[in-house]
Structure formats: structure tokens, C-alpha cells
Design a protein around this motif. Sequence first.
Motif, mmCIF file in Angstrom:
data_model
loop_
_atom_site.group_PDB
_atom_site.id
_atom_site.type_symbol
_atom_site.label_atom_id
_atom_site.label_comp_id
_atom_site.label_asym_id
_atom_site.label_seq_id
_atom_site.Cartn_x
_atom_site.Cartn_y
_atom_site.Cartn_z
ATOM 1 N N SER A 169 0.849 -1.195 0.000
ATOM 2 C CA SER A 169 0.000 0.000 0.000
ATOM 3 C C SER A 169 0.882 1.242 0.000
ATOM 4 O O SER A 169 2.009 1.242 0.506
ATOM 5 C CB SER A 169 -0.925 0.019 1.218
ATOM 6 O OG SER A 169 -0.175 -0.057 2.423
ATOM 7 N N GLU A 208 1.617 6.890 -11.141
ATOM 8 C CA GLU A 208 0.896 5.828 -10.432
ATOM 9 C C GLU A 208 1.053 4.485 -11.143
ATOM 10 O O GLU A 208 1.162 3.431 -10.506
ATOM 11 C CB GLU A 208 -0.580 6.176 -10.303
ATOM 12 C CG GLU A 208 -0.915 7.141 -9.170
ATOM 13 C CD GLU A 208 -0.539 8.576 -9.500
ATOM 14 O OE1 GLU A 208 -0.255 8.839 -10.693
ATOM 15 O OE2 GLU A 208 -0.517 9.419 -8.586
ATOM 16 N N LEU A 209 1.090 4.523 -12.486
ATOM 17 C CA LEU A 209 1.302 3.287 -13.230
ATOM 18 C C LEU A 209 2.711 2.740 -12.976
ATOM 19 O O LEU A 209 2.904 1.523 -12.883
ATOM 20 C CB LEU A 209 1.094 3.536 -14.724
ATOM 21 C CG LEU A 209 -0.328 3.937 -15.145
ATOM 22 C CD1 LEU A 209 -0.371 4.226 -16.645
ATOM 23 C CD2 LEU A 209 -1.321 2.834 -14.777
ATOM 24 N N ASP A 234 2.632 1.070 -9.570
ATOM 25 C CA ASP A 234 1.986 -0.245 -9.663
ATOM 26 C C ASP A 234 2.934 -1.275 -10.272
ATOM 27 O O ASP A 234 2.983 -2.435 -9.822
ATOM 28 C CB ASP A 234 0.714 -0.139 -10.506
ATOM 29 C CG ASP A 234 -0.396 0.628 -9.802
ATOM 30 O OD1 ASP A 234 -0.314 0.756 -8.560
ATOM 31 O OD2 ASP A 234 -1.317 1.117 -10.488
ATOM 32 N N ARG A 235 3.669 -0.864 -11.294
ATOM 33 C CA ARG A 235 4.628 -1.786 -11.920
ATOM 34 C C ARG A 235 5.717 -2.176 -10.936
ATOM 35 O O ARG A 235 6.138 -3.346 -10.868
ATOM 36 C CB ARG A 235 5.236 -1.128 -13.153
ATOM 37 C CG ARG A 235 6.296 -1.957 -13.843
ATOM 38 C CD ARG A 235 6.699 -1.329 -15.169
ATOM 39 N NE ARG A 235 7.823 -2.011 -15.768
ATOM 40 C CZ ARG A 235 9.091 -1.633 -15.662
ATOM 41 N NH1 ARG A 235 9.373 -0.531 -14.981
ATOM 42 N NH2 ARG A 235 10.061 -2.319 -16.245
#
Length: 363
Positions: free
Chosen positions: A273, A319-320, A323-324
Motif C-alpha cells: 500500500s 501511479e502506473l 503499480d509496476r
Amino acid sequence: MTAAYDARRVVSRRARVAALRRRVPRETRWAVGLVLGGVVLTALVAAFPAQMPLDALMLPLLLGSLVLGPRTLPWFVIALMLLLTVSLAVQESIDARAVGSVSIQFAMGFVVLLTSFRRSRLGVANMLGESMLVDLRDRILNQGGVPSLPAGWQVETALRSAGGTPFAGDFVVATRPEGTRRLEVVVVDVSGKGEQAGTRALLLSGAFGGLLGALPPDRFLPAANAYLLQQDWEEGFATAVHLSLDLDTGAYAVRTAGHPPAVVRAAGSGRWSVLASDGPVLGLIDEAVFNASTGHLQTGDALLLYTDGMVEEPRRDIELGIDRMLGEAESLLRGDFRGAADRLVAALGARDDDSAMVVVNRR
């Protein structure tokens, strides 16, 4: 008696040699030796013009540029140029190739002198003087080393510069303030690229290291911000993420200054998180406020601090990238955090940007 007398003569001779070395500076000995070498090469060029090229005198010129200081080097270059002129004068036939070779060597001597004058203004007149910069770099970069931790804690750091050199615009400082059971870690990304960012990072890492160990956690980023504002650099801003960790309880506080957010993994659920903390970039706003995100690291939990080189890509939302990174962390760090920082930087670090990673794991 004869053996004892010979031994005394040897000792006396060695003492005279040692005294001579103390009286004659090492740089002078180098200069004399290189000039004698130039004389030998000139004699060889004169004696064997077909076998010894005029370019041979470039060897002592190169060595002299590395070991001689600004007071000795000009005289040494002049002496070599005179020897070069003698070498040319004794040639039986002077063709265009010989003239070109001599012209190149005169130009090299001029370049060597210009470089020496520039280095002398910087206080690093020769190759030996550059060791001062190397020592400074090593001492400051050592601040990124993790101090000894109590059993049950594992902290790893990794840093890779875009240019492949030890100088980078990203740096890590970690310390355990004396008399406390806290670990303080800050990851910083200095604005700019290349050498300018690297030199600013060296300066800031020393200053931030002193502030980090001397101030309470909630005052570090405000003090770092004030320090940057005082520098009045044209491109003097930086982003940072600061972790203050209680090594007894596992309680932590994370504060960011225009930096990508820290992420935490809960061992119970196995989920990562993002920690919500915010604050302005360092060096832009006076009296900035930095809000903290707090929590506790339980056994098996992990926390990641990183720079934008780990998550940013052109024309892609950050943000991508996060996430990666979390997907890669879930795959690479499953049950084993040894070498975690190096593995993540190797897998995700940008090729054209500096990358830094800190992995904190409570085992």
C-alpha cells in the motif's frame, strides 16, 4: 672488523640517501627524472632516426602532466620542447611528416599547460591532487551505508547513476542518532543532470547527514528546506523522503518533500500500500510544512523508499510506474529480502536517470 666496517658504510650511505630525499621534494625528483628520460629519448632519436620516431617525446610529456604541479610543469614543458627542437634539428632530412609530428607535440604541450593552470586554480594541480576529490567523494558516499542494527531488522540500499559513475544526483543518508533507538534514513533526488547534479548531491549529502543526526525527526525536512534556500542556487531544489523508525517498537513516520511516496507491505495480507504523505519540494517555499504518515512495522513487514528513476517513464503516469514497481517487488521479494534493493534497481532502474532504493524489512 671488516664486516662491521662495511655494515657501517652501508648504513651511512642509506642515511645520506634518505637525507637527500628529504631535502629534495618528490616533485623535483620526478621532474629531473623525466627530463633525463627526455634527453635519453632525444639521443636515441638522433642516433637511430629510422627506428625512433619524433613522437617518442610525448611519453614524458604525458607522464609529466600527471605528476607535476603548476610551478614545475611549465619549465618541464619548455625543456621538452627544446629537446624536441634539437631532435628535429639533428634529422638528416626534414619532411612534412616530421614537421607535422613536431607541430602536434607543441600543441599537446600548450594543452597540458592550459590544463595545469586550470587545475591549479581548483587546488588539484596534478593526478595526486585529484585523490583529494576521490577521498571526499568516498567519505560522503559512505554516509549512505546502513549503521549496525539490532537483531530482527534488515535494511539495504542500492544506487545506480545514469552515467555509470559513482557521482549521481540521487543519494541516501542513514544514521542512528546517539543516545536513541531510532534509525533515520533520507533518500534525496537533486535537480538537474550530470556533473552539476552530482556536485550538488555531494554537498547536500554532507549537510543533510549532519542535520539528520542532530535534529528531531519532525524538524529535519524544514531545516533541509531552509538550508537549500540559503544556497540561492539557480537550479537548487531537491525532492526527498524521510523515514524515522523506532527499532524497539517498529513505529515509523514517513515525510515526503515533492518525492514519490513510500510503500509498505503488510506480511499478514501480503499486500503493498502507498503511504499518503505530502510536502513541497525542498528549496522553493520558505517555512514549508511536511505532513507525516505513521504506522508500525510488524514481523515480516517491509517498507520501500525510492527515487523517481524507479517509477517514472516518459508519457506515463507515475501511479502506473508505482503499480509496476509493486508488481515486480511482489515477484522478486517473495519470502526473501536478501539483496532486495539491488534486485529491484537492476529490474526497474531507468537507463537515462539516476535510481536509488532503500528496503526496510522486519524479519
